[in-house]
Design an enzyme around this catalytic site. Structure first.
Site, PDB file in Angstrom:
ATOM      1  N   ASP A  24       0.843  -1.200   0.000  1.00 10.69           N
ATOM      2  CA  ASP A  24       0.000   0.000   0.000  1.00 10.69           C
ATOM      3  C   ASP A  24       0.874   1.245   0.000  1.00 10.69           C
ATOM      4  O   ASP A  24       2.010   1.207   0.475  1.00 10.69           O
ATOM      5  CB  ASP A  24      -0.852   0.092   1.273  1.00 10.69           C
ATOM      6  CG  ASP A  24      -1.676  -1.142   1.510  1.00 10.69           C
ATOM      7  OD1 ASP A  24      -1.987  -1.837   0.543  1.00 10.69           O
ATOM      8  OD2 ASP A  24      -1.992  -1.379   2.693  1.00 10.69           O
TER       9      ASP A  24
HETATM   10  N1  URA Z   1      -1.086  -5.988   3.932  1.00 15.68           N
HETATM   11  C1  URA Z   1      -1.559  -4.728   3.926  1.00 15.68           C
HETATM   12  O1  URA Z   1      -2.565  -4.443   4.538  1.00 15.68           O
HETATM   13  N2  URA Z   1      -0.884  -3.798   3.225  1.00 15.68           N
HETATM   14  C2  URA Z   1       0.237  -4.059   2.533  1.00 15.68           C
HETATM   15  O2  URA Z   1       0.812  -3.158   1.918  1.00 15.68           O
HETATM   16  C3  URA Z   1       0.720  -5.371   2.559  1.00 15.68           C
HETATM   17  C4  URA Z   1       0.045  -6.325   3.260  1.00 15.68           C
END
Ligand code: URA
Length: 255
Positions: free
Chosen positions: A127
């Site tokens: 993310d």
């Molecule tokens: N899980 C999440 O919530 N975000 C990420 O970026 C990776 C795994």
């Protein structure tokens, strides 16, 4: 030669990568695929004498040279066998090629690498507000191999939460029954190891959208305030600073 790269600094370390498996290509296609210029521009570069094959000035855009024999402005080709990179993703960058979502993780790479075909892409996504270990490659077969849940590549995250961890959370994560909204299948068993009252290490073998955040929300109603990926299979960041990357050998992936 491999290299740590951060900003404009290039520090040499050990060997380079692997076999390409790439097919024999026309010279104009080869150079445009490696991001040098368009196929049409290759003709101009040939006329200008900028390209040599096996020591001789080249003139035929349709020739099919061995990439190792080609020189552009006297230099060997830039990673004709493919790119495989380990990046320490900083917060605030998006794993997308869509310029509307900028700044992008690809902004950290040299401009020529951003023009390659196949595109350099992330192996799975982090993310925008997640930091840490991210693999980048233009080797499409590797993306599939490393992201398929079938291969169970463990990914380890450190999460900071907005509340204390409930005592039974490790059991829920490990159960293989935790369901996330909109997902047809429950999450595969995951390992949760408390690191503090509001901090935990989570090991996943799959990569559903926003999985760590959604698991904490579903299992404990908790919000993840900070999330950092510390490892991917056998790979760790070691002392790679945020925003920096280094080249990887295929052997380091431990496939
Ligand atoms: N899980 C999440 O919530 N975000 C990420 O970026 C990776 C795994």
């Amino acid at each position: 030669m491999r290299a740590f790269v951060c900003g404009l600094t290039l520090l040499p370390v050990q060997e380079n990568i692997h076999d390409s498996g790439m097919s024999v290509r026309r010279l104009d296609q080869l150079l445009s695929n490696l991001g040098y210029c368009s196929r049409r521009e290759v003709r101009d570069w040939l006329k200008a004498g900028r390209i040599a094959i096996a020591g001789k000035t080249a003139d035929d855009p349709g020739s099919k040279p061995s990439p190792a024999a080609v020189r552009v402005d006297g230099e060997p080709l830039d990673h004709p066998e493919g790119l495989l990179l380990l990046l320490n993703k900083p917060l605030g960058l998006t794993c997308s090629h869509d310029l509307r979502e900028a700044p992008l993780v690809y902004d950290l790479l040299p401009p020529r690498w951003r023009e390659r075909n196949p595109l350099v892409t992330s192996v799975g996504r982090l993310d925008k507000e997640t930091s840490g270990l991210l693999l980048l490659t233009d080797r499409t077969e590797l993306v599939h191999r490393l992201t398929s849940p079938k291969h169970k590549v463990p990914k380890i995250y450190h999460a900071t939460l907005d509340r204390d961890l409930p005592a039974e959370l490790a059991e829920v994560f490990a159960s293989g029954t935790l369901r996330l909204e909109g997902e047809p299948e429950p999450c595969a068993p995951a390992i949760l190891r408390p690191l503090g009252p509001r901090m935990a290490e989570v090991t996943l073998i799959e990569g559903k959208y926003h999985q760590v955040r959604r698991m904490f929300a579903a299992a404990a109603g908790a919000a993840v305030l900070a999330l950092h990926r510390v490892s991917f299979g056998p790979l760790t960041l070691c002392d790679l600073a945020p925003g920096c990357y280094r080249e990887l050998t295929i052997e380091e992936l431990g496939l």
